[in-house]
Design a protein around this motif. Structure first.
Motif, PDB file in Angstrom:
ATOM      1  N   TYR A  31      49.109  22.669  61.408  1.00 41.75           N
ATOM      2  CA  TYR A  31      49.845  22.140  62.556  1.00 41.75           C
ATOM      3  C   TYR A  31      51.088  22.988  62.835  1.00 41.75           C
ATOM      4  O   TYR A  31      51.908  23.205  61.945  1.00 41.75           O
ATOM      5  CB  TYR A  31      50.272  20.696  62.296  1.00 41.75           C
ATOM      6  CG  TYR A  31      49.127  19.769  61.957  1.00 41.75           C
ATOM      7  CD1 TYR A  31      48.128  19.492  62.874  1.00 41.75           C
ATOM      8  CD2 TYR A  31      49.062  19.151  60.699  1.00 41.75           C
ATOM      9  CE1 TYR A  31      47.074  18.644  62.550  1.00 41.75           C
ATOM     10  CE2 TYR A  31      48.026  18.298  60.377  1.00 41.75           C
ATOM     11  CZ  TYR A  31      47.032  18.048  61.305  1.00 41.75           C
ATOM     12  OH  TYR A  31      46.002  17.204  60.987  1.00 41.75           O
ATOM     13  N   PHE A  32      51.216  23.423  64.083  1.00 49.47           N
ATOM     14  CA  PHE A  32      52.380  24.193  64.514  1.00 49.47           C
ATOM     15  C   PHE A  32      52.954  23.575  65.788  1.00 49.47           C
ATOM     16  O   PHE A  32      52.902  24.171  66.865  1.00 49.47           O
ATOM     17  CB  PHE A  32      52.004  25.656  64.752  1.00 49.47           C
ATOM     18  CG  PHE A  32      51.495  26.352  63.515  1.00 49.47           C
ATOM     19  CD1 PHE A  32      52.388  26.909  62.616  1.00 49.47           C
ATOM     20  CD2 PHE A  32      50.135  26.433  63.259  1.00 49.47           C
ATOM     21  CE1 PHE A  32      51.926  27.552  61.466  1.00 49.47           C
ATOM     22  CE2 PHE A  32      49.671  27.075  62.122  1.00 49.47           C
ATOM     23  CZ  PHE A  32      50.564  27.627  61.216  1.00 49.47           C
ATOM     24  N   PRO A  33      53.490  22.366  65.666  1.00 44.78           N
ATOM     25  CA  PRO A  33      53.999  21.681  66.867  1.00 44.78           C
ATOM     26  C   PRO A  33      55.320  22.264  67.347  1.00 44.78           C
ATOM     27  O   PRO A  33      56.127  22.756  66.549  1.00 44.78           O
ATOM     28  CB  PRO A  33      54.185  20.246  66.378  1.00 44.78           C
ATOM     29  CG  PRO A  33      54.475  20.381  64.916  1.00 44.78           C
ATOM     30  CD  PRO A  33      53.649  21.549  64.448  1.00 44.78           C
ATOM     31  N   THR A  38      58.569  23.409  77.779  1.00 40.09           N
ATOM     32  CA  THR A  38      59.108  24.588  78.452  1.00 40.09           C
ATOM     33  C   THR A  38      58.894  24.570  79.956  1.00 40.09           C
ATOM     34  O   THR A  38      59.488  25.380  80.679  1.00 40.09           O
ATOM     35  CB  THR A  38      58.472  25.866  77.880  1.00 40.09           C
ATOM     36  OG1 THR A  38      57.045  25.803  78.061  1.00 40.09           O
ATOM     37  CG2 THR A  38      58.770  25.997  76.394  1.00 40.09           C
ATOM     38  N   ALA A  39      58.040  23.685  80.453  1.00 37.39           N
ATOM     39  CA  ALA A  39      57.754  23.602  81.882  1.00 37.39           C
ATOM     40  C   ALA A  39      57.035  22.287  82.155  1.00 37.39           C
ATOM     41  O   ALA A  39      56.717  21.533  81.218  1.00 37.39           O
ATOM     42  CB  ALA A  39      56.897  24.783  82.329  1.00 37.39           C
ATOM     43  N   HIS A  79      44.428  19.240  73.249  1.00 35.59           N
ATOM     44  CA  HIS A  79      44.820  20.636  73.060  1.00 35.59           C
ATOM     45  C   HIS A  79      44.732  21.071  71.596  1.00 35.59           C
ATOM     46  O   HIS A  79      44.399  20.286  70.700  1.00 35.59           O
ATOM     47  CB  HIS A  79      46.209  20.892  73.655  1.00 35.59           C
ATOM     48  CG  HIS A  79      47.356  20.192  72.981  1.00 35.59           C
ATOM     49  ND1 HIS A  79      47.761  20.470  71.702  1.00 35.59           N
ATOM     50  CD2 HIS A  79      48.220  19.237  73.444  1.00 35.59           C
ATOM     51  CE1 HIS A  79      48.813  19.744  71.394  1.00 35.59           C
ATOM     52  NE2 HIS A  79      49.112  18.974  72.429  1.00 35.59           N
ATOM     53  N   GLY A  80      45.064  22.334  71.363  1.00 31.88           N
ATOM     54  CA  GLY A  80      44.938  22.913  70.035  1.00 31.88           C
ATOM     55  C   GLY A  80      46.083  22.571  69.109  1.00 31.88           C
ATOM     56  O   GLY A  80      46.872  21.653  69.369  1.00 31.88           O
ATOM     57  N   HIS A  87      52.372  24.158  77.311  1.00 27.76           N
ATOM     58  CA  HIS A  87      51.785  25.481  77.161  1.00 27.76           C
ATOM     59  C   HIS A  87      50.345  25.534  77.685  1.00 27.76           C
ATOM     60  O   HIS A  87      49.649  26.535  77.480  1.00 27.76           O
ATOM     61  CB  HIS A  87      51.811  25.889  75.683  1.00 27.76           C
ATOM     62  CG  HIS A  87      53.184  25.928  75.102  1.00 27.76           C
ATOM     63  ND1 HIS A  87      53.661  24.963  74.244  1.00 27.76           N
ATOM     64  CD2 HIS A  87      54.212  26.794  75.293  1.00 27.76           C
ATOM     65  CE1 HIS A  87      54.908  25.244  73.912  1.00 27.76           C
ATOM     66  NE2 HIS A  87      55.268  26.342  74.535  1.00 27.76           N
ATOM     67  N   ARG A  88      49.927  24.492  78.396  1.00 29.92           N
ATOM     68  CA  ARG A  88      48.542  24.430  78.889  1.00 29.92           C
ATOM     69  C   ARG A  88      48.453  24.381  80.414  1.00 29.92           C
ATOM     70  O   ARG A  88      47.456  23.953  80.975  1.00 29.92           O
ATOM     71  CB  ARG A  88      47.842  23.201  78.294  1.00 29.92           C
ATOM     72  CG  ARG A  88      47.223  23.440  76.925  1.00 29.92           C
ATOM     73  CD  ARG A  88      48.238  23.472  75.826  1.00 29.92           C
ATOM     74  NE  ARG A  88      47.645  23.962  74.578  1.00 29.92           N
ATOM     75  CZ  ARG A  88      48.284  23.998  73.407  1.00 29.92           C
ATOM     76  NH1 ARG A  88      49.521  23.564  73.304  1.00 29.92           N
ATOM     77  NH2 ARG A  88      47.683  24.475  72.337  1.00 29.92           N
TER      78      ARG A  88
END
Length: 271
Positions: A31-33, A38-39, A79-80, A87-88
């Motif tokens: 896991y890298f949450p 960011t948008a 999502h991943g 980021h999607r």
């Protein structure tokens, strides 16, 4: 001889220590949450609604609902393992252009969602997101498509067993964490050490909805053979869409081929 024995003992101790660290801290390898968004879809020219909902175990989650005019169906986006929903945006835009309402959410511990990520937690999160669509948005289950990219494919496939969708799309995914880990660390007994499983292949064997497996031969993180194995495991009706590009940008690099392939699959699935 004593020196050799000492060297071997030190090596063995080091090996055991590394294995122990892998067992204890493997969550940090999966896991890298990221907490900061960011948008928003506004930056992509899309109208959206921020959403808050609660899981069965009381965790507050955050997401976005992006409506499409005269939507053909609703896509539940899992999502991943890295980043967050912000980021999607490019992927959301593609599905929006395909005429789908999109509901994307952050797992616990990601973005503005509460809690700490875990395998069982991500499953509960997806189930809560699906419940929100059905109960709050009044979306018919027969018009919901589950989409999962990378780790999210295992989450979407797990959900498809318990709550069958109209169709299931799994993209750039691995057969399981132990399988994938054993390839990365062939010198460690990863299959014994793995606490996280995410057995995508096993879940696909139990899924009855139409399945589209999307993968690139150029994927530098998850080899194409994983996509082939997932396709072989899935029950018919099933399709394999081979794309170009890397693990994180294949859907963009492939462009028209990707969009047209997904569109054709959805049409054959009745949407």
């Amino acid at each position: 001889m004593r020196m050799i024995a000492s060297i071997l003992a030190t090596a063995a101790a080091g090996y055991v220590a590394i294995a122990g660290l892998l067992y204890l801290y493997q969550d940090r390898l999966v896991y890298f949450p990221e907490r900061t968004l960011t948008a928003t879809p506004t930056q992509a020219g899309l109208a959206y609604e921020p959403v808050r909902f609660i899981t069965a175990d009381g965790i507050g989650l955050s997401g976005w609902f992006i409506p499409a005019p005269n939507a053909r169906g609703t896509l539940l986006f899992c999502h991943g393992n890295a980043g967050n929903i912000s980021h999607r945006l490019e992927s959301i835009r593609q599905f929006h252009q395909l005429g789908l309402d999109v509901f994307i959410f952050d797992y616990r511990g990601y973005g503005e969602s509460e809690g700490v990520p875990s395998e069982e937690g991500t499953y509960r999160d997806a189930e809560a997101a699906r419940r929100y669509l059905v109960e709050e948005r009044q979306r018919a289950p027969a018009r919901i498509v589950y989409f999962g990219r990378s780790l999210g494919a295992a989450v979407a496939a797990w959900l498809a067993i318990r709550h069958p969708p109209r169709a299931l799309i799994v993209e750039s995914s691995f057969t399981s964490v132990p399988d994938f880990g054993a390839e990365i660390y062939p010198w460690l007994p990863v299959r014994w050490l793995a606490r996280l499983k995410y057995p995508t292949r096993e879940y696909l064997q139990q899924t009855r909805a139409p399945v589209l497996v999307v993968h690139s031969r150029e994927d530098e993180i998850v080899p194409f053979r994983h996509g082939e194995a997932l396709y072989a495991a899935a029950n018919p009706p099933k399709e394999l869409l081979e794309i170009r590009g890397g693990h994180n940008d294949g859907f963009l690099v492939s462009g028209r081929r990707y969009v047209e392939g997904v569109d054709a699959f959805l049409r054959r699935a009745g949407l």
